[in-house]
Motif scaffolding. Structure first.
Motif, PDB file in Angstrom:
ATOM      1  N   THR A  18      29.385  -1.573  15.258  1.00 50.52           N
ATOM      2  CA  THR A  18      30.276  -1.515  14.139  1.00 50.52           C
ATOM      3  C   THR A  18      30.030  -0.315  13.277  1.00 50.52           C
ATOM      4  O   THR A  18      30.779   0.309  12.649  1.00 50.52           O
ATOM      5  CB  THR A  18      30.351  -2.809  13.427  1.00 50.52           C
ATOM      6  N   LEU A  20      28.616   2.378  13.948  1.00 52.87           N
ATOM      7  CA  LEU A  20      28.739   3.784  14.714  1.00 52.87           C
ATOM      8  C   LEU A  20      30.325   3.934  14.783  1.00 52.87           C
ATOM      9  O   LEU A  20      30.787   5.029  14.255  1.00 52.87           O
ATOM     10  CB  LEU A  20      28.096   3.746  15.947  1.00 52.87           C
ATOM     11  N   LEU A  21      31.139   2.985  14.970  1.00 50.13           N
ATOM     12  CA  LEU A  21      32.468   3.167  14.737  1.00 50.13           C
ATOM     13  C   LEU A  21      32.910   3.434  13.262  1.00 50.13           C
ATOM     14  O   LEU A  21      33.814   4.380  13.158  1.00 50.13           O
ATOM     15  CB  LEU A  21      33.376   1.836  15.285  1.00 50.13           C
ATOM     16  N   VAL A  24      31.696   7.344  12.552  1.00 50.51           N
ATOM     17  CA  VAL A  24      32.231   8.261  13.387  1.00 50.51           C
ATOM     18  C   VAL A  24      33.825   8.314  12.896  1.00 50.51           C
ATOM     19  O   VAL A  24      34.354   9.518  12.533  1.00 50.51           O
ATOM     20  CB  VAL A  24      31.953   8.308  14.890  1.00 50.51           C
ATOM     21  N   SER A  25      34.218   7.304  13.047  1.00 49.91           N
ATOM     22  CA  SER A  25      35.896   7.278  12.759  1.00 49.91           C
ATOM     23  C   SER A  25      36.007   7.398  11.330  1.00 49.91           C
ATOM     24  O   SER A  25      36.991   8.318  10.791  1.00 49.91           O
ATOM     25  CB  SER A  25      36.446   5.841  13.029  1.00 49.91           C
ATOM     26  N   SER A  28      35.676  11.475  10.768  1.00 47.84           N
ATOM     27  CA  SER A  28      36.961  12.255  11.449  1.00 47.84           C
ATOM     28  C   SER A  28      38.121  11.950  10.671  1.00 47.84           C
ATOM     29  O   SER A  28      38.874  12.893  10.710  1.00 47.84           O
ATOM     30  CB  SER A  28      36.972  11.784  12.880  1.00 47.84           C
ATOM     31  N   GLN A  84      34.147   3.299  23.992  1.00 49.44           N
ATOM     32  CA  GLN A  84      33.914   3.477  22.539  1.00 49.44           C
ATOM     33  C   GLN A  84      34.526   4.900  21.956  1.00 49.44           C
ATOM     34  O   GLN A  84      34.792   4.708  20.881  1.00 49.44           O
ATOM     35  CB  GLN A  84      32.388   3.519  22.424  1.00 49.44           C
ATOM     36  N   VAL A  85      34.554   5.886  22.817  1.00 50.38           N
ATOM     37  CA  VAL A  85      35.055   7.100  22.302  1.00 50.38           C
ATOM     38  C   VAL A  85      36.720   6.894  22.136  1.00 50.38           C
ATOM     39  O   VAL A  85      37.040   7.402  21.030  1.00 50.38           O
ATOM     40  CB  VAL A  85      34.761   8.089  23.233  1.00 50.38           C
ATOM     41  N   MET A  88      37.164   5.157  18.822  1.00 54.79           N
ATOM     42  CA  MET A  88      36.744   6.164  17.513  1.00 54.79           C
ATOM     43  C   MET A  88      37.904   7.021  17.475  1.00 54.79           C
ATOM     44  O   MET A  88      38.409   7.128  16.336  1.00 54.79           O
ATOM     45  CB  MET A  88      35.414   6.683  18.052  1.00 54.79           C
ATOM     46  N   SER A  92      39.937   6.706  14.108  1.00 52.54           N
ATOM     47  CA  SER A  92      40.392   8.047  13.434  1.00 52.54           C
ATOM     48  C   SER A  92      41.817   8.232  12.996  1.00 52.54           C
ATOM     49  O   SER A  92      42.023   8.668  11.690  1.00 52.54           O
ATOM     50  CB  SER A  92      39.592   9.213  13.884  1.00 52.54           C
ATOM     51  N   THR A 156      37.726  -2.163  12.453  1.00 54.24           N
ATOM     52  CA  THR A 156      36.751  -1.893  13.711  1.00 54.24           C
ATOM     53  C   THR A 156      36.788  -3.352  14.525  1.00 54.24           C
ATOM     54  O   THR A 156      36.530  -3.180  15.917  1.00 54.24           O
ATOM     55  CB  THR A 156      35.171  -1.322  13.273  1.00 54.24           C
ATOM     56  N   GLU A 166      31.492  -4.598  19.456  1.00 52.09           N
ATOM     57  CA  GLU A 166      31.069  -4.570  18.342  1.00 52.09           C
ATOM     58  C   GLU A 166      30.863  -5.958  17.881  1.00 52.09           C
ATOM     59  O   GLU A 166      30.657  -6.830  18.580  1.00 52.09           O
ATOM     60  CB  GLU A 166      32.308  -3.655  17.574  1.00 52.09           C
TER      61      GLU A 166
END
Length: 215
Positions: A18, A20-21, A24-25, A28, A84-85, A88, A92, A156, A166
């Motif tokens: 969570t 990390l999401l 990064v998001s 971005s 996961q990518v 994100m 984003s 998320t 997550e």
């Protein structure tokens, strides 16, 4: 309570994903949203039109559909992105119009005379926006931007429905395995979400007071 303590590694696995999401998001979305906000005030009509259509289209589309497109449709079209990518990217894109609109409200609060003065000394549009307008807009919109990121934290959880492990997915797995301790498990999940959102709210309040004093 035993169910929570015994499954701390599972909680941590979901909590770290969570975070990390969110990280990064959020970053971005901030970059994309800033570009979209600058395009909304561009002297080029086509850029303004693109930014307007992008904002209205994305922010009025349910997040579930955005993530469905990233996690299901993109692989069908040949994408090899991990879930996961893809999550994100979806988060984003979905969050960026809200960042852009928050920034645009700040841009509207910058006196027009400042932009005119910048142009009168020879600054171009990019320099005026990047050096004069956006720094002030960020200062004025920190609280609403923090609110956008708090909403992103909660959003998320939707990624948990698209194969991303997550925090919400961790809670769902634990609740399915320990039906006798569902309340304790869900309280553990809620507590971990609060560990993210409450500090964000405190930071927003402190920054707002700081900027108000300096203005």
């Amino acid at each position: 309570m035993d169910a929570v303590i015994e499954n701390l590694p599972t909680y941590w696995r979901g909590f770290s994903m969570t975070l990390l999401l969110l990280g990064v998001s959020g970053l971005s979305a901030l970059v994309i949203g800033t570009i979209i906000a600058a395009m909304r005030i561009s002297p080029v009509a086509s850029l303004r039109g693109f930014a307007t259509v992008y904002t209205e289209l994305v922010r009025n589309t349910p997040l579930t559909l955005v993530l469905l497109f990233c996690a299901i449709i993109l692989p069908y079209l040949g994408s090899r992105l991990e879930y996961q990518v893809a999550a994100m990217i979806g988060l984003s894109v979905y969050t960026s119009p809200f960042v852009a609109e928050a920034l645009r409200s700040g841009i509207n609060g910058v006196p027009v005379g400042q932009a005119e003065a910048a142009r009168s000394v020879g600054l171009g549009f990019g320099q005026t926006v990047g050096m004069i307008v956006l720094p002030q807009a960020f200062r004025m919109t920190i609280p609403p931007l923090i609110n956008v990121f708090i909403a992103l934290t909660k959003n998320t959880s939707v990624a948990g429905g698209f194969f991303v492990f997550e925090l919400f997915a961790a809670g769902r797995e634990l609740a399915n395995a320990r039906g006798d301790a569902v309340i304790a498990i869900l309280l553990g999940v809620a507590t971990l979400y609060l560990l993210i959102t409450v500090p964000l709210g405190v930071i927003a309040g402190q920054l707002e007071r700081k900027w108000v004093v300096q203005r």
